[in-house]
Scaffold this motif. Structure first.
Motif, PDB file in Angstrom:
ATOM      1  N   TRP A  37      36.645 -19.240  24.485  1.00 19.21           N
ATOM      2  CA  TRP A  37      36.845 -18.843  23.091  1.00 19.21           C
ATOM      3  C   TRP A  37      37.028 -20.084  22.234  1.00 19.21           C
ATOM      4  CZ3 TRP A  37      36.500 -13.841  21.460  1.00 19.21           C
ATOM      5  CH2 TRP A  37      36.561 -12.857  22.440  1.00 19.21           C
ATOM      6  N   TYR A  38      36.406 -20.036  21.076  1.00 17.52           N
ATOM      7  CA  TYR A  38      36.576 -21.054  20.045  1.00 17.52           C
ATOM      8  C   TYR A  38      37.010 -20.333  18.777  1.00 17.52           C
ATOM      9  CZ  TYR A  38      33.948 -24.440  22.903  1.00 17.52           C
ATOM     10  OH  TYR A  38      33.523 -25.284  23.895  1.00 17.52           O
ATOM     11  N   ARG A  39      37.497 -21.084  17.823  1.00 17.32           N
ATOM     12  CA  ARG A  39      37.842 -20.491  16.533  1.00 17.32           C
ATOM     13  C   ARG A  39      37.542 -21.472  15.416  1.00 17.32           C
ATOM     14  NH1 ARG A  39      44.467 -20.411  17.194  1.00 17.32           N
ATOM     15  NH2 ARG A  39      44.803 -22.678  16.917  1.00 17.32           N
ATOM     16  N   GLN A  40      37.356 -20.908  14.232  1.00 15.29           N
ATOM     17  CA  GLN A  40      37.082 -21.732  13.064  1.00 15.29           C
ATOM     18  C   GLN A  40      37.856 -21.200  11.877  1.00 15.29           C
ATOM     19  OE1 GLN A  40      32.917 -22.246  12.153  1.00 15.29           O
ATOM     20  NE2 GLN A  40      33.341 -24.084  10.968  1.00 15.29           N
ATOM     21  N   ARG A  46      34.907 -25.916  13.902  1.00 21.62           N
ATOM     22  CA  ARG A  46      35.153 -25.007  15.013  1.00 21.62           C
ATOM     23  C   ARG A  46      35.890 -25.767  16.114  1.00 21.62           C
ATOM     24  NH1 ARG A  46      30.278 -21.179  16.921  1.00 21.62           N
ATOM     25  NH2 ARG A  46      30.270 -20.990  14.643  1.00 21.62           N
ATOM     26  N   GLU A  47      36.933 -25.144  16.672  1.00 23.75           N
ATOM     27  CA  GLU A  47      37.721 -25.795  17.712  1.00 23.75           C
ATOM     28  C   GLU A  47      37.810 -24.923  18.959  1.00 23.75           C
ATOM     29  OE1 GLU A  47      41.763 -26.464  16.536  1.00 23.75           O
ATOM     30  OE2 GLU A  47      42.173 -24.344  16.166  1.00 23.75           O
ATOM     31  N   TRP A  48      37.896 -25.585  20.064  1.00 21.58           N
ATOM     32  CA  TRP A  48      38.045 -24.895  21.347  1.00 21.58           C
ATOM     33  C   TRP A  48      39.449 -24.318  21.454  1.00 21.58           C
ATOM     34  CZ3 TRP A  48      41.237 -26.941  25.359  1.00 21.58           C
ATOM     35  CH2 TRP A  48      41.180 -26.226  26.557  1.00 21.58           C
ATOM     36  N   SER A  51      39.359 -21.581  27.913  1.00 23.94           N
ATOM     37  CA  SER A  51      38.186 -21.340  28.732  1.00 23.94           C
ATOM     38  C   SER A  51      38.590 -20.969  30.146  1.00 23.94           C
ATOM     39  CB  SER A  51      37.259 -22.554  28.738  1.00 23.94           C
ATOM     40  OG  SER A  51      37.935 -23.691  29.231  1.00 23.94           O
ATOM     41  N   TYR A  93      36.992 -16.016  15.457  1.00 21.88           N
ATOM     42  CA  TYR A  93      37.029 -16.329  16.876  1.00 21.88           C
ATOM     43  C   TYR A  93      35.666 -16.027  17.494  1.00 21.88           C
ATOM     44  CZ  TYR A  93      42.009 -17.221  16.867  1.00 21.88           C
ATOM     45  OH  TYR A  93      43.245 -17.768  16.636  1.00 21.88           O
ATOM     46  N   ASN A  96      32.058 -17.699  23.907  1.00 23.21           N
ATOM     47  CA  ASN A  96      31.093 -18.732  24.300  1.00 23.21           C
ATOM     48  C   ASN A  96      30.876 -18.730  25.809  1.00 23.21           C
ATOM     49  OD1 ASN A  96      31.120 -21.742  25.517  1.00 23.21           O
ATOM     50  ND2 ASN A  96      29.768 -21.635  23.734  1.00 23.21           N
ATOM     51  N   ARG A 100      29.472 -25.847  24.177  1.00 20.11           N
ATOM     52  CA  ARG A 100      28.925 -25.870  22.825  1.00 20.11           C
ATOM     53  C   ARG A 100      27.408 -25.746  22.791  1.00 20.11           C
ATOM     54  NH1 ARG A 100      32.464 -27.333  18.703  1.00 20.11           N
ATOM     55  NH2 ARG A 100      34.554 -27.908  19.414  1.00 20.11           N
ATOM     56  N   TRP A 104      26.525 -18.167  22.154  1.00 22.72           N
ATOM     57  CA  TRP A 104      27.603 -17.832  21.236  1.00 22.72           C
ATOM     58  C   TRP A 104      27.479 -16.391  20.755  1.00 22.72           C
ATOM     59  CZ3 TRP A 104      31.442 -21.290  20.122  1.00 22.72           C
ATOM     60  CH2 TRP A 104      31.194 -22.638  20.411  1.00 22.72           C
TER      61      TRP A 104
END
Length: 114
Positions: A37-40, A46-48, A51, A93, A96, A100, A104
């Motif tokens: 999962w990432y979020r922005q 966007r940040e990790w 995982s 959120y 992934n 990267r 997605w």
């Protein structure tokens, strides 16, 4: 065709909990080396977030360690259990597969009100 679809985003008060799900389809068996999962947040990159690797090892960003839990099941569903939510957890959120440069989902909005 690989598809990732997130669900579970919502508006929640600080201190509350949310459970995000990601349905993954179209992957060849064993192709997923890691899922995460990432979020922005608005105006930010966007940040990790978290995982889980093929063998089950999990990793978390320091900002969510102890509050979020990542898991998956045999039905290709990735879960992010989020507890003790803070206003800074607000963002879109994204689910992934394989980092990267991998696959997605379109994202799900999480809003935490203070």
């Amino acid at each position: 065709q690989v598809q990732l679809v997130e669900s579970g985003g919502d508006l929640v008060q600080a201190g509350g909990s949310l459970k995000l799900s990601c349905a993954v389809s179209g992957l060849i068996r064993g192709a997923a080396i890691s899922m995460g999962w990432y979020r922005q947040a608005p105006g930010k990159e966007r940040e990790w977030v978290a995982s889980i690797r093929r063998g089950g090892t999990t990793d978390y960003a320091d900002s969510v360690k102890g509050r979020f839990t990542i898991s998956n099941n045999t039905k290709n569903t990735l879960i992010l259990q989020m507890d003790s939510l803070k206003s800074e957890d607000t963002g879109v959120y994204y689910c992934n597969v394989n980092g990267r440069r991998g696959y997605w989902g379109p994202g799900t909005q999480v809003t935490v009100s203070s």
